[in-house]
Design an enzyme around this catalytic site. Structure first.
Site, PDB file in Angstrom:
ATOM      1  N   MET A 110       6.516  67.700   4.502  1.00 56.62           N
ATOM      2  CA  MET A 110       7.376  68.325   5.324  1.00 56.62           C
ATOM      3  C   MET A 110       7.784  67.678   6.528  1.00 56.62           C
ATOM      4  O   MET A 110       7.992  68.534   7.605  1.00 56.62           O
ATOM      5  CB  MET A 110       7.341  69.908   5.341  1.00 56.62           C
ATOM      6  CG  MET A 110       7.212  70.696   4.248  1.00 56.62           C
ATOM      7  SD  MET A 110       8.385  70.380   3.044  1.00 56.62           S
ATOM      8  CE  MET A 110       8.105  71.234   1.535  1.00 56.62           C
ATOM      9  N   PRO A 111       8.131  66.499   6.519  1.00 60.13           N
ATOM     10  CA  PRO A 111       8.218  65.809   7.799  1.00 60.13           C
ATOM     11  C   PRO A 111       9.833  66.357   8.398  1.00 60.13           C
ATOM     12  O   PRO A 111      10.579  66.584   7.606  1.00 60.13           O
ATOM     13  CB  PRO A 111       8.272  64.490   7.593  1.00 60.13           C
ATOM     14  CG  PRO A 111       8.702  64.480   6.095  1.00 60.13           C
ATOM     15  CD  PRO A 111       8.256  65.533   5.408  1.00 60.13           C
ATOM     16  N   LEU A 112       9.715  66.262   9.571  1.00 63.60           N
ATOM     17  CA  LEU A 112      11.118  66.695  10.446  1.00 63.60           C
ATOM     18  C   LEU A 112      11.380  65.506  11.225  1.00 63.60           C
ATOM     19  O   LEU A 112      10.323  65.160  12.137  1.00 63.60           O
ATOM     20  CB  LEU A 112      10.793  67.866  11.233  1.00 63.60           C
ATOM     21  CG  LEU A 112      11.849  68.311  12.105  1.00 63.60           C
ATOM     22  CD1 LEU A 112      13.192  68.594  11.448  1.00 63.60           C
ATOM     23  CD2 LEU A 112      11.380  69.672  12.834  1.00 63.60           C
TER      24      LEU A 112
END
Lengths: 65, 65, 65, 65, 65, 65
Positions: free
Chosen positions: E1-3
């Site tokens: 879930m990279p941001l």
């Protein structure tokens, strides 16, 4: 003077982080024409028990699989 | 209600951090007339292998010297 | 390579912002010995209806006085 | 696609963090009608010697009591 | 879930932003093997009078040239 | 001294934002026992052409429906 701040879950090696910041910098330069030297990237790790999607932590989601 | 969020590389002592947040708060108050009590500062450390300039991590840059 | 990210309410002139970033940079340099050129400051404005303390927006608090 | 980024002092258990992200997600959904699945929450801990109010770190404030 | 959270100076068109977020997402996927759908990118503009390097705003630096 | 920083797409009224920050503050207090007065919330809007999921901006996704 673009600034790219990444949050991701832990588990990447130093080599993978080095590859990541290189790729992101190159991507920024390609898309905008910025000078590479002007691009800063920071990478911060957020543990799976401290990141949620839809109210469930990533740790809880992984445990349910 | 100003908020000052700092990112820096590790290696500062608790005393140095205390001095830093004091200095930043005083600077904010001097420049704007804000009440000191309204100023929040947070300090976060980003490791040298997780911060890049121009696509090279600070760790890689230090190793090249 | 310190990064200082400020959030404050609107209403400062460009001159006041210039003074603010100068003061914050000098404060950082004084407290840590960093090179001035390595210090980045960004300033972002958050409207009074988009900032709350204790659940009340700053706009609501100002209206109550 | 709301994003909720929390900074707090350390000392919460994984269970408390799980409860927190659940509560924040539900609160966001209640207030806006967003789909729960679209809500991301990240929680980051800032040590008491790295957070200041009025120029004093929370660690210093706790020691004074 | 990279941001991935980007700050840059204004002046990019919607097309350029679309290209930028595409490039950054592809770069992240290439470097880490993440699923594209899990990658969020936000882009925020910081005016040249609100970003400083070495204590001088980018606006002041541009005016000196 | 928790800090809750929200990013969301535009289109909320001031009343909706007031409701949102109230709900988030109450949720934080419920989950952790913090004093309401210690909770700060900031809300920032990111336009649909400046937020992407899977490399496509929210603006592009909306247009495809």
């Amino acid at each position: 003077m673009p600034l790219i701040q990444v949050k991701q879950t832990p588990g990447k090696t130093a080599e993978q982080k080095a590859e990541l910041v290189r790729e992101l910098t190159d991507a920024y330069v390609r898309a905008t024409g910025a000078k590479p030297e002007s691009v800063w990237v920071t990478v911060q790790e957020i543990a799976a028990d401290s990141w949620s999607v839809g109210g469930d932590t990533l740790a809880a989601r992984a445990a349910q699989r």
